[in-house]
Design a protein around this motif. Structure first.
Motif, PDB file in Angstrom:
ATOM      1  N   SER A 204       0.823  -1.207   0.000  1.00 51.83           N
ATOM      2  CA  SER A 204       0.000   0.000   0.000  1.00 51.83           C
ATOM      3  C   SER A 204       0.862   1.263   0.000  1.00 51.83           C
ATOM      4  O   SER A 204       0.568   2.229  -0.717  1.00 51.83           O
ATOM      5  N   ALA A 205       1.940   1.274   0.789  1.00 51.40           N
ATOM      6  CA  ALA A 205       2.798   2.459   0.892  1.00 51.40           C
ATOM      7  C   ALA A 205       3.483   2.764  -0.428  1.00 51.40           C
ATOM      8  O   ALA A 205       3.547   3.928  -0.863  1.00 51.40           O
ATOM      9  N   ILE A 206       4.011   1.739  -1.078  1.00 43.43           N
ATOM     10  CA  ILE A 206       4.694   1.961  -2.348  1.00 43.43           C
ATOM     11  C   ILE A 206       3.710   2.381  -3.429  1.00 43.43           C
ATOM     12  O   ILE A 206       3.976   3.299  -4.221  1.00 43.43           O
ATOM     13  N   HIS A 207       2.546   1.738  -3.454  1.00 45.19           N
ATOM     14  CA  HIS A 207       1.564   2.117  -4.469  1.00 45.19           C
ATOM     15  C   HIS A 207       1.039   3.527  -4.238  1.00 45.19           C
ATOM     16  O   HIS A 207       0.809   4.279  -5.195  1.00 45.19           O
ATOM     17  N   SER A 208       0.855   3.910  -2.987  1.00 47.29           N
ATOM     18  CA  SER A 208       0.381   5.268  -2.683  1.00 47.29           C
ATOM     19  C   SER A 208       1.367   6.323  -3.173  1.00 47.29           C
ATOM     20  O   SER A 208       0.967   7.404  -3.619  1.00 47.29           O
ATOM     21  N   ARG A 209       2.638   6.000  -3.100  1.00 42.52           N
ATOM     22  CA  ARG A 209       3.664   6.965  -3.488  1.00 42.52           C
ATOM     23  C   ARG A 209       3.912   7.008  -4.987  1.00 42.52           C
ATOM     24  O   ARG A 209       4.108   8.076  -5.561  1.00 42.52           O
ATOM     25  N   PHE A 210       3.894   5.856  -5.634  1.00 38.80           N
ATOM     26  CA  PHE A 210       4.290   5.806  -7.039  1.00 38.80           C
ATOM     27  C   PHE A 210       3.151   5.433  -7.993  1.00 38.80           C
ATOM     28  O   PHE A 210       3.321   5.525  -9.214  1.00 38.80           O
ATOM     29  N   GLY A 211       2.009   4.993  -7.474  1.00 38.39           N
ATOM     30  CA  GLY A 211       0.933   4.538  -8.346  1.00 38.39           C
ATOM     31  C   GLY A 211       0.158   5.664  -8.991  1.00 38.39           C
ATOM     32  O   GLY A 211       0.170   6.806  -8.523  1.00 38.39           O
ATOM     33  N   ARG A 212      -0.563   5.332 -10.044  1.00 41.84           N
ATOM     34  CA  ARG A 212      -1.368   6.294 -10.794  1.00 41.84           C
ATOM     35  C   ARG A 212      -2.856   5.989 -10.696  1.00 41.84           C
ATOM     36  O   ARG A 212      -3.681   6.855 -10.966  1.00 41.84           O
ATOM     37  N   ARG A 213      -3.201   4.756 -10.354  1.00 36.21           N
ATOM     38  CA  ARG A 213      -4.597   4.326 -10.336  1.00 36.21           C
ATOM     39  C   ARG A 213      -4.978   3.864  -8.926  1.00 36.21           C
ATOM     40  O   ARG A 213      -4.138   3.341  -8.198  1.00 36.21           O
ATOM     41  N   PRO A 214      -6.226   4.005  -8.544  1.00 35.06           N
ATOM     42  CA  PRO A 214      -6.658   3.474  -7.238  1.00 35.06           C
ATOM     43  C   PRO A 214      -6.674   1.946  -7.262  1.00 35.06           C
ATOM     44  O   PRO A 214      -6.900   1.327  -8.305  1.00 35.06           O
ATOM     45  N   MET A 215      -6.441   1.322  -6.107  1.00 37.98           N
ATOM     46  CA  MET A 215      -6.528  -0.130  -5.998  1.00 37.98           C
ATOM     47  C   MET A 215      -7.969  -0.498  -5.669  1.00 37.98           C
ATOM     48  O   MET A 215      -8.420  -0.311  -4.536  1.00 37.98           O
ATOM     49  N   ARG A 216      -8.688  -0.971  -6.669  1.00 33.39           N
ATOM     50  CA  ARG A 216     -10.096  -1.332  -6.488  1.00 33.39           C
ATOM     51  C   ARG A 216     -10.333  -2.836  -6.614  1.00 33.39           C
ATOM     52  O   ARG A 216     -11.091  -3.403  -5.840  1.00 33.39           O
ATOM     53  N   SER A 217      -9.700  -3.457  -7.580  1.00 31.99           N
ATOM     54  CA  SER A 217      -9.920  -4.887  -7.767  1.00 31.99           C
ATOM     55  C   SER A 217      -8.826  -5.716  -7.113  1.00 31.99           C
ATOM     56  O   SER A 217      -8.962  -6.941  -6.997  1.00 31.99           O
TER      57      SER A 217
END
Length: 389
Positions: A204-217
């Motif tokens: 979650s921490a890495i995706h929050s910092r570098f991701g572009r899309r929300p984690m929905r699926s």
């Protein structure tokens, strides 16, 4: 002896029983030159009676518990499947023991055609139902891209955690109390934490910092969900190969003969992201080759000599043609951007938020849960103790 003399000349210290060398995370050697990981395997064999009549009887007693808990239900256990050797053979073994498994697959959308066909062939032949969670492919790629930009080794960590969460969800949906996992510490060891750490907070921490899309699926397993599955739902995780005499090579030959199952070229190469990690990413950016886990196990069990295992370890990993191009295309990376990120200094899971300290503080609880098969013993051994740098 020839290998030891060669290594001495090269100035590399290697375990006298396997091929783990001094570069492996938190390794130590005793007065006989045997590494702590080999001694850990010895202790686990004694604890579980691996490959002995006592181990077989212990597993048969567990099978009786599984059948009793599943009485009157459509399924009595869940088995995660990938199309690989271990999980495919696990499905056969469960049916052979009279169980009624539900196969569960987390599809990160990077499967090879071989793995997909292997799942179909084995499940069709054994009349086993399949429960699949397919993540949105753009979302999956966004998570993978986040880890690539984070500069850490665990680029495919999201897959391993998602499969665990998906199996729990399937078990809860059908009222199943047992999950069977196709892991064998004899044939593949217990991978040192080193650059092999993951948990829900890390992802979650890495995706929050570098991701572009929300984690929905994406099925994220948080700390709270992990405790719920373990302490409240009390879904037990069993690893039958920890008790039984299991050989990967013999299992592979059996699957090929009985089901037309097809080998995919190497350990964990049934998924293209995993293949990229093992064949390109880990060796190029981190100077790490995780083939030593399997090769060390083969040396420990005498399936290969240490010299043979060391020689294989020092060959170039097999890489599928166009795999790198496929990776860049899926993650929308130009050649220049890929090269820029790969050239940056590697980072470690310690550089980002994780649950690691929390796991360590709660070690007494997880020790109890591991002994009750409510969390994997490998989780307790790897994640609940401090790790030296």
């Amino acid at each position: 002896m020839i290998l030891d003399a060669e290594l001495e000349r090269a100035g590399v210290r290697v375990c006298s029983r396997c091929i783990y060398d001094e570069r492996v995370s938190a390794i130590s050697f005793d007065e006989e030159g045997v590494c702590n990981y080999c001694r850990q395997i010895d202790a686990l064999k004694e604890q579980y009676g691996t490959g002995t009549e006592a181990g077989k009887r212990n597993f048969e007693a567990i099978v009786e518990d599984i059948a009793r808990a599943g009485h009157g239900k459509r399924y009595d256990c869940v088995i995660g499947v990938s199309g690989g050797t271990d999980s495919s053979y696990m499905v056969y073994l469960a049916k052979e023991m009279g169980l009624r498994p539900l196969a569960v697959h987390y599809d990160n959308t990077w499967n090879t055609a071989i793995s997909t066909q292997n799942i179909r062939k084995v499940l069709s032949a054994l009349d086993v139902d399949l429960y699949t969670h397919v993540v949105d492919n753009k979302e999956a790629d966004d998570i993978f891209r986040s880890f690539f930009y984070a500069g850490v080794a665990e680029i495919e960590a999201s897959t391993d955690l998602a499969l665990a969460e998906t199996m729990y969800r399937a078990a809860a949906k059908y009222g199943i109390r047992y999950v069977l996992e196709g892991h064998s510490f004899v044939t593949e060891g217990i991978t040192p934490v080193g650059r092999n750490y993951f948990d829900g907070r890390y992802i979650s921490a890495i995706h929050s910092r570098f991701g572009r899309r929300p984690m929905r699926s994406y099925p994220l397993m948080t700390f709270e969900r992990f405790l719920w599955w373990s302490c409240v739902a009390r879904i037990r995780k069993i690893r039958p190969f920890w008790y039984l005499d299991y050989g990967k090579e013999e299992a592979r030959a059996f699957l090929e003969r009985e089901y037309g199952w097809e080998y995919y070229g190497g350990h964990h190469l049934e998924n293209r992201m995993t293949a990229f990690f093992h064949g390109i990413y880990a060796p190029t950016k981190f100077g790490a080759d995780f083939r030593n886990n399997t090769l060390a196990a083969l040396a420990r069990t005498g399936k290969l000599s240490r010299a043979e295992a060391w020689a294989q370890y020092n060959t170039e990993p097999a890489v599928e043609d166009e795999l790198l191009a496929y990776f860049k295309k899926r993650l929308e990376l130009s050649d220049a951007e890929y090269d820029r990120v790969m050239a940056q200094p590697p980072k470690c899971w310690r550089d980002y938020p994780t649950y690691k300290r929390r796991f360590e503080r709660m070690r007494p609880l997880f020790a109890l849960l591991a002994r009750a098969n409510l969390v994997p013993m490998s989780f307790y051994l790897k994640y609940c103790f401090p790790v030296s740098d």
